[in-house]
Write a protein that holds these residues in place. Structure first.
Motif, mmCIF file in Angstrom:
data_model
loop_
_atom_site.group_PDB
_atom_site.id
_atom_site.type_symbol
_atom_site.label_atom_id
_atom_site.label_comp_id
_atom_site.label_asym_id
_atom_site.label_seq_id
_atom_site.Cartn_x
_atom_site.Cartn_y
_atom_site.Cartn_z
ATOM 1 N N ASP A 54 0.839 -1.212 0.000
ATOM 2 C CA ASP A 54 0.000 0.000 0.000
ATOM 3 C C ASP A 54 0.868 1.255 0.000
ATOM 4 O OD1 ASP A 54 -2.345 -1.479 0.074
ATOM 5 O OD2 ASP A 54 -2.740 -1.109 2.199
ATOM 6 N N LEU A 55 1.881 1.253 0.870
ATOM 7 C CA LEU A 55 2.720 2.447 0.984
ATOM 8 C C LEU A 55 3.519 2.680 -0.292
ATOM 9 C CD1 LEU A 55 3.571 4.679 3.060
ATOM 10 C CD2 LEU A 55 5.717 3.419 3.173
ATOM 11 N N LEU A 111 5.504 -0.407 -14.931
ATOM 12 C CA LEU A 111 6.007 -0.518 -13.566
ATOM 13 C C LEU A 111 7.091 -1.593 -13.530
ATOM 14 C CD1 LEU A 111 5.837 -0.070 -10.458
ATOM 15 C CD2 LEU A 111 3.973 -1.751 -10.441
ATOM 16 N N GLY A 112 8.279 -1.230 -13.054
ATOM 17 C CA GLY A 112 9.367 -2.178 -12.913
ATOM 18 C C GLY A 112 9.650 -2.440 -11.443
ATOM 19 N N ILE A 113 9.586 -3.700 -11.038
ATOM 20 C CA ILE A 113 9.792 -4.071 -9.635
ATOM 21 C C ILE A 113 11.094 -4.849 -9.519
ATOM 22 C CG2 ILE A 113 8.847 -5.312 -7.653
ATOM 23 C CD1 ILE A 113 6.056 -4.986 -8.976
ATOM 24 N N ILE A 114 11.998 -4.342 -8.716
ATOM 25 C CA ILE A 114 13.262 -5.029 -8.461
ATOM 26 C C ILE A 114 13.118 -5.756 -7.132
ATOM 27 C CG2 ILE A 114 15.747 -4.761 -8.112
ATOM 28 C CD1 ILE A 114 15.566 -2.150 -9.718
ATOM 29 N N GLY A 115 12.994 -7.083 -7.202
ATOM 30 C CA GLY A 115 12.768 -7.885 -6.006
ATOM 31 C C GLY A 115 11.340 -8.392 -5.969
ATOM 32 N N MET A 116 11.102 -9.561 -6.575
ATOM 33 C CA MET A 116 9.742 -10.088 -6.657
ATOM 34 C C MET A 116 9.511 -11.125 -5.554
ATOM 35 S SD MET A 116 6.871 -9.770 -8.127
ATOM 36 C CE MET A 116 7.038 -8.939 -9.705
ATOM 37 N N GLY A 117 9.603 -10.635 -4.314
ATOM 38 C CA GLY A 117 9.198 -11.438 -3.174
ATOM 39 C C GLY A 117 7.715 -11.240 -2.926
ATOM 40 N N ARG A 118 7.272 -11.530 -1.717
ATOM 41 C CA ARG A 118 5.842 -11.415 -1.409
ATOM 42 C C ARG A 118 5.359 -9.976 -1.544
ATOM 43 N NH1 ARG A 118 8.252 -14.283 2.383
ATOM 44 N NH2 ARG A 118 8.218 -12.486 3.765
ATOM 45 N N ILE A 119 6.158 -9.025 -1.064
ATOM 46 C CA ILE A 119 5.745 -7.620 -1.170
ATOM 47 C C ILE A 119 5.775 -7.178 -2.626
ATOM 48 C CG2 ILE A 119 6.230 -5.255 -0.457
ATOM 49 C CD1 ILE A 119 7.488 -6.400 2.097
ATOM 50 N N GLY A 120 6.805 -7.596 -3.351
ATOM 51 C CA GLY A 120 6.873 -7.271 -4.772
ATOM 52 C C GLY A 120 5.657 -7.778 -5.519
ATOM 53 N N GLU A 121 5.220 -8.988 -5.199
ATOM 54 C CA GLU A 121 4.032 -9.539 -5.848
ATOM 55 C C GLU A 121 2.789 -8.725 -5.494
ATOM 56 O OE1 GLU A 121 3.479 -13.705 -5.276
ATOM 57 O OE2 GLU A 121 5.429 -14.238 -6.148
ATOM 58 N N ALA A 122 2.683 -8.289 -4.242
ATOM 59 C CA ALA A 122 1.527 -7.481 -3.833
ATOM 60 C C ALA A 122 1.523 -6.131 -4.552
ATOM 61 C CB ALA A 122 1.541 -7.280 -2.319
ATOM 62 N N ILE A 123 2.705 -5.556 -4.776
ATOM 63 C CA ILE A 123 2.809 -4.305 -5.540
ATOM 64 C C ILE A 123 2.392 -4.554 -6.986
ATOM 65 C CG2 ILE A 123 4.408 -2.547 -6.404
ATOM 66 C CD1 ILE A 123 6.036 -3.010 -3.785
#
Length: 324
Positions: free
Chosen positions: A105-106, A148-160
């Motif tokens: 969310d943040l 949107l580019g996400i560096i680090g597809m852990g659980r938070i990355g997946e939620a983003i």
């Protein structure tokens, strides 16, 4: 006899009551973080330590001959010298899973507020400067339908990624140490090399842990690859970024803006140039800072603590201390 523990951070009354049910304990009651010298005294007869941050190193372990576990009220654990802990048979735990959605969310709050210049224009209105009928100078940038580019597809990355793809119709790219075909199929995201992700993304979100390999992961070379219209978001750890390189990229308009919840040094110095930049949104490391999430984190940490001092292996043992 109940095992003895020390609570080195403020916790909700319900969490303290849970610890009291299973352990004898003392607690730090100050408003500021416990001084190092005081902590070293408190751990002398302690079997378990419940805390937020604070260095767990050889010095502390030498002062704590009975220590069985350090339970962090945090998903991060870069404060732990896990090698020293492992050599002494001390367990270390964190609080994964609990804060994933809240941090996501943040991250999106930072994306939106930076893109649409929310804090800057809020100040403009409140300071009585909204007088011109022309609004072109107020323009921000769109978020919907962008990349949107996400560096680090852990659980938070997946939620983003879910928020970006399904909430804003964004194309979502990701870079991760290991490719994740399941996430690609489930979320409809696309893997890219780090270089290609940086070149193609309108928003770059850094969501990686801090360790020896990731310190200054984003530096001059990486910022130089980003679009001049791109926005950089960091909700991971401040030292994953070469802050001098970020400042330089912003000052020289090599990127459009940044949204930051974390800094190299915290609390951030008032002299830090980032605080004077209108195109940078700055927050005081509040990724997990909602009442419910912080309660859940504290209770999770307390349960890890109690299990460990009772001789069991807690579920949230940090990866480096798990049996291989």
């Amino acid at each position: 006899m109940k095992p003895h523990v020390f609570i080195a951070a403020k916790v909700p009354a319900e969490v303290e009551a849970y610890v009291a049910e299973h352990c004898s304990y003392r607690k730090w009651t100050g408003d500021e973080p416990i001084p190092r010298g005081q902590l070293l005294k408190e751990v002398a007869d302690t079997e378990g330590l419940l805390m937020v941050g604070g260095q767990i190193d050889s010095e502390l372990l030498e002062h704590a001959p009975r220590l069985k576990v350090v339970s962090n009220i945090s998903v991060g654990y870069n404060n732990m010298d896990w090698r020293a802990m492992k050599s002494r048979g001390v367990m270390g735990t964190n609080t994964p899973y609990v804060l994933d959605e809240t941090v996501a969310d943040l991250a999106f709050a930072l994306i939106l507020s930076t893109a649409r210049r929310v804090p800057e224009l809020d100040r403009h209105v409140k300071e009585g400067k909204w007088q011109s009928k022309s609004d072109e100078w107020l323009f921000g940038v769109d978020v919907h339908k962008k990349t949107l580019g996400i560096i680090g597809m852990g659980r938070i990355g997946e939620a983003i990624a879910v928020r970006g793809k399904y909430g804003f119709g964004m194309e979502v790219l990701y870079y991760n140490r290991r490719r994740k075909p399941d996430a690609e199929e489930k979320l409809g995201v696309s893997y890219r090399s780090l270089e290609d992700l940086l070149r193609q993304s309108d928003f770059v979100v850094l969501m990686i842990p801090l360790n020896e390999e990731t310190k200054h992961f984003m530096g001059r070379e990486q910022f130089a690859l980003m679009k001049e219209s791109a926005i950089f978001i960091n909700t991971s750890r401040g030292k994953t970024v070469d802050e001098a390189a970020l400042i330089e990229a912003l000052q020289e308009r090599r990127i459009w803006g940044a949204g930051l919840d974390v800094f190299a040094e915290e609390p951030v110095s008032p002299a830090n140039p980032l605080l004077g930049m209108p195109n940078v949104v700055t927050l005081p490391h509040i990724g997990s800072a909602t009442r419910q999430t912080r309660f859940n984190m504290a209770m999770t940490a307390a349960k890890n603590l109690v299990l460990a001092v009772q001789g069991e292996v807690p579920p949230d043992l940090i990866p480096e201390l798990r049996e291989q």
